[in-house]
Each structure stands twice: as C-alpha cells, then as structure tokens.
Design a protein around this motif. Structure first.
Motif, PDB file in Angstrom:
ATOM      1  N   THR A 137       0.832  -1.208   0.000  1.00 47.82           N
ATOM      2  CA  THR A 137       0.000   0.000   0.000  1.00 47.82           C
ATOM      3  C   THR A 137       0.862   1.252   0.000  1.00 47.82           C
ATOM      4  N   ALA A 138       1.909   1.251   0.828  1.00 49.84           N
ATOM      5  CA  ALA A 138       2.796   2.412   0.894  1.00 49.84           C
ATOM      6  C   ALA A 138       3.496   2.645  -0.442  1.00 49.84           C
ATOM      7  N   LEU A 139       3.928   1.572  -1.100  1.00 45.10           N
ATOM      8  CA  LEU A 139       4.575   1.719  -2.403  1.00 45.10           C
ATOM      9  C   LEU A 139       3.601   2.273  -3.440  1.00 45.10           C
ATOM     10  N   GLY A 140       2.361   1.785  -3.411  1.00 47.01           N
ATOM     11  CA  GLY A 140       1.361   2.292  -4.342  1.00 47.01           C
ATOM     12  C   GLY A 140       1.075   3.771  -4.128  1.00 47.01           C
ATOM     13  N   LEU A 141       0.925   4.176  -2.858  1.00 49.58           N
ATOM     14  CA  LEU A 141       0.674   5.585  -2.562  1.00 49.58           C
ATOM     15  C   LEU A 141       1.856   6.459  -2.974  1.00 49.58           C
ATOM     16  N   LEU A 142       3.060   5.953  -2.766  1.00 47.74           N
ATOM     17  CA  LEU A 142       4.256   6.714  -3.134  1.00 47.74           C
ATOM     18  C   LEU A 142       4.307   6.936  -4.643  1.00 47.74           C
ATOM     19  N   GLY A 167      -2.658   1.718  -8.029  1.00 53.91           N
ATOM     20  CA  GLY A 167      -3.264   0.396  -7.918  1.00 53.91           C
ATOM     21  C   GLY A 167      -2.437  -0.681  -8.592  1.00 53.91           C
ATOM     22  N   ALA A 168      -1.878  -0.372  -9.752  1.00 55.48           N
ATOM     23  CA  ALA A 168      -1.045  -1.343 -10.458  1.00 55.48           C
ATOM     24  C   ALA A 168       0.206  -1.677  -9.644  1.00 55.48           C
ATOM     25  N   THR A 169       0.796  -0.658  -9.019  1.00 61.21           N
ATOM     26  CA  THR A 169       1.974  -0.893  -8.176  1.00 61.21           C
ATOM     27  C   THR A 169       1.625  -1.772  -6.984  1.00 61.21           C
ATOM     28  N   PHE A 170       0.465  -1.502  -6.367  1.00 58.25           N
ATOM     29  CA  PHE A 170       0.011  -2.319  -5.231  1.00 58.25           C
ATOM     30  C   PHE A 170      -0.149  -3.772  -5.647  1.00 58.25           C
ATOM     31  N   LEU A 171      -0.804  -4.021  -6.782  1.00 54.41           N
ATOM     32  CA  LEU A 171      -1.025  -5.392  -7.238  1.00 54.41           C
ATOM     33  C   LEU A 171       0.296  -6.099  -7.526  1.00 54.41           C
ATOM     34  N   ALA A 172       1.216  -5.407  -8.188  1.00 53.61           N
ATOM     35  CA  ALA A 172       2.506  -6.016  -8.501  1.00 53.61           C
ATOM     36  C   ALA A 172       3.280  -6.359  -7.236  1.00 53.61           C
ATOM     37  N   ALA A 173       3.325  -5.411  -6.285  1.00 56.16           N
ATOM     38  CA  ALA A 173       4.076  -5.646  -5.056  1.00 56.16           C
ATOM     39  C   ALA A 173       3.460  -6.771  -4.236  1.00 56.16           C
ATOM     40  N   PHE A 177       5.095 -10.337  -3.195  1.00 53.66           N
ATOM     41  CA  PHE A 177       5.194 -10.718  -1.782  1.00 53.66           C
ATOM     42  C   PHE A 177       4.558 -12.086  -1.542  1.00 53.66           C
ATOM     43  N   PHE A 178       3.418 -12.350  -2.172  1.00 57.86           N
ATOM     44  CA  PHE A 178       2.799 -13.671  -2.046  1.00 57.86           C
ATOM     45  C   PHE A 178       3.719 -14.750  -2.623  1.00 57.86           C
ATOM     46  N   ALA A 196       0.365 -15.011  -8.942  1.00 59.50           N
ATOM     47  CA  ALA A 196       0.260 -14.892 -10.398  1.00 59.50           C
ATOM     48  C   ALA A 196      -0.832 -13.903 -10.795  1.00 59.50           C
ATOM     49  N   LEU A 197      -1.988 -13.973 -10.143  1.00 61.55           N
ATOM     50  CA  LEU A 197      -3.084 -13.066 -10.472  1.00 61.55           C
ATOM     51  C   LEU A 197      -2.692 -11.613 -10.217  1.00 61.55           C
ATOM     52  N   GLY A 198      -2.009 -11.363  -9.089  1.00 62.98           N
ATOM     53  CA  GLY A 198      -1.600 -10.000  -8.770  1.00 62.98           C
ATOM     54  C   GLY A 198      -0.634  -9.429  -9.791  1.00 62.98           C
ATOM     55  N   VAL A 199       0.385 -10.196 -10.152  1.00 61.06           N
ATOM     56  CA  VAL A 199       1.404  -9.712 -11.093  1.00 61.06           C
ATOM     57  C   VAL A 199       0.812  -9.542 -12.485  1.00 61.06           C
TER      58      VAL A 199
END
Length: 300
Positions: A137-142, A167-173, A177-178, A196-199
């Motif tokens: 979340t922090a990376l996405g907000l940044l 949002g794209a950054t949040f999903l990728a990160a 992490f998963f 896989a779904l997130g990336v």
C-alpha cells in the motif's frame, strides 16, 4: 465552486489558439487553480480575491504554451540545462513529508514481513501478510502521489490516472510478496495463484495506462526535444498495446511453468523460471521499442 476562476481563466487564454495541447493545458491549469483558490479561501480570503490571486500567481499562460514574447528573457533553445534551471519546480513540503512517511512504511513493512516469513520474528502468517500489505500500500501511494505532482518538465498527472498507477503498483508488489511467502514455505503451494493473479493484473493495468497515456511534457520540453527521435510507443499506440498483451501472455506462461516446477522438481527452480520470463519480456520490449517499422512487418 468559485465561478470567478472560469471567467478569469478564459480571459487569461484570450487570443491563444486552442489547439488540443492548449486545451489540455487549460484544463490542467483549471484544476490547479481550483485547488489553490480553496487554500486561499481557507486562509480567510474572499472567493473573488482568492480567484484573482491564484490567476495572478499563474503568470503569462503564453510561457506555459511556449509562446514567450520576444522581449521576455529566455535561455538559448539548445541549452537544455539552462532551460531546466529556468523552469525548475520545487517539490511541495507536504509531498516531501508524505513521501518520507510512505517510504518508511514500505521499508518497515518489508523488513517485518521478511523477518516473520523466515521465522526470525515469532509471528503467525496472518500478520506477515499484513506487513506485506502495508508495504504494498505504501509503495502504491508513493508512486501515485509522485506522478500527481508537477515537475519541471511535466504537468501533473490527473488524479484518476495517478490512482491507476498506484493500484497497479500495489497489485505487482502484493503479488511478488505472495510469491516470496510461497517460496519460503510460509504459505501452501496453491497460493502461488494469488501471486500470479496479482502480477498479471498489474502488468495488464500498467500496459493499458501506458498505451493510453497522453503527452504531459511542458511546451519548453517539447521544443527542446523537437529534433530528438520519437519514442515508438508514443508514435504507435497500437504497438504499445501489443506489447502489453505479449507481456501478459509471457507472465501467464511463466507462472504456469513456475507452478509446474514447484509441484515436480521443487520450488528452488522457480526463481530461474521467473528470471527467464523477465529476460524474454525485456527482449520483446527491446525488439518492439527500437525495431523499425520495416523490421517489425518482416517479423510478422
């Protein structure tokens, strides 16, 4: 809403040829003026005074459009460093504070997540996922807040589009992490589906945002780079769209291969498959971004 803003803005743009670039700039300026007048009204100014002050701070819109009068001092067109210094925009204090806070939150979240996942920190997997969620979340907000800021060379990105990049950054990160949690054995192997779904979702969203991005460069930057080669993705949006589709397919296949390797020979082969997928995507990017149209037609 303060209606004086629209009247004064129309007066400021009087006599300016309303090309698509000029219209885009006018709408960006309008959004900034609305925000600035709200700040001035909150400080005690009347709506009419706030509008006049905000427009006065704007200066001559012809400078923003690159139509600087001959009498105005300006740096030589070929001196990019001097032009950059002349148009320098200092970051706002509030943005700097938020960037520091979100960067610290990302570092703390990643550190606690890694320590928890590897067993150094005695916590169950739930809080570990929460730590990584805080970091993502922090990376996405940044990323989103950074893109929404005006820079010396670019106008601020619209809030909705910056939110899309966040949002794209949040999903990728979160997807990565998963994948890490599965790799270290903190989560069962089937959870690789979430990674896989997130990336993949992040890649698709990044590709869409990149393919639909309009020119945010300020007029002086466009003039300074008038003789430089055009980025192929900017010249051919359909090529950028194809790259997004190719990237999604590459990563879909990569995660399928990772899943097969984990179930057959062991998870330690997963990083090799991931590196292979990344290398293929970079080769496709280089091929599509720098190949000439003739080469591309031949390849197809």
């Amino acid at each position: 809403m303060n209606t004086d803003i629209h009247r004064l803005l129309d007066e400021a743009f009087a006599g300016v040829e309303m090309t698509p670039d000029a219209q885009d700039l006018k709408e960006e300026v309008r959004a900034n003026l609305v925000s600035r007048t709200a700040e001035l009204e909150a400080s005690g100014r009347t709506p009419s005074d706030a509008a006049r002050i905000a427009v006065a701070e704007l200066g001559d819109v012809r400078e923003l459009l690159g139509e600087i009068p001959d009498a105005a001092p300006r740096a030589p067109a070929g001196d990019y460093a001097a032009q950059l210094q002349r148009h320098h925009v200092r970051p706002r204090v509030g943005f700097v504070v938020r960037a520091v806070v979100w960067s610290l939150a990302a570092v703390v979240g990643i550190a606690l997540g890694v320590l928890g996942a590897t067993g150094v920190l005695p916590v169950v997997v739930g809080p570990v996922i929460g730590f990584f969620g805080m970091a993502a979340t922090a990376l996405g907000l940044l990323v989103g807040d950074s893109l929404h800021q005006e820079t010396s060379t670019n106008h601020p990105m619209p809030e909705n589009r910056a939110g899309g990049f966040a949002g794209a950054t949040f999903l990728a990160a979160y997807g990565l992490f998963f994948g890490f949690l599965v790799a270290v054995g903190a989560l069962p192997i089937w959870c690789i589906v979430f990674a896989a779904l997130g990336v993949i979702a992040a890649i698709v969203l990044f590709a869409f945002l990149g393919a639909s991005q309009t020119n945010r460069h300020k007029a002086w930057v466009r003039q300074a780079r008038a003789h430089e080669p055009v980025n192929r993705f900017e010249r051919e949006p359909e090529t950028a769209a194809r790259f997004g589709i190719y990237s999604a397919v590459i990563w879909l296949v990569t995660f399928a291969v990772i899943a097969v390797l984990i179930f057959t020979v062991g998870w330690w082969w997963a990083p090799l498959a991931f590196a292979g997928g990344f290398a293929v995507m970079m080769l496709v990017l280089a091929r599509m971004l720098f190949a000439t149209e003739k080469q591309d037609r031949t390849a197809r």
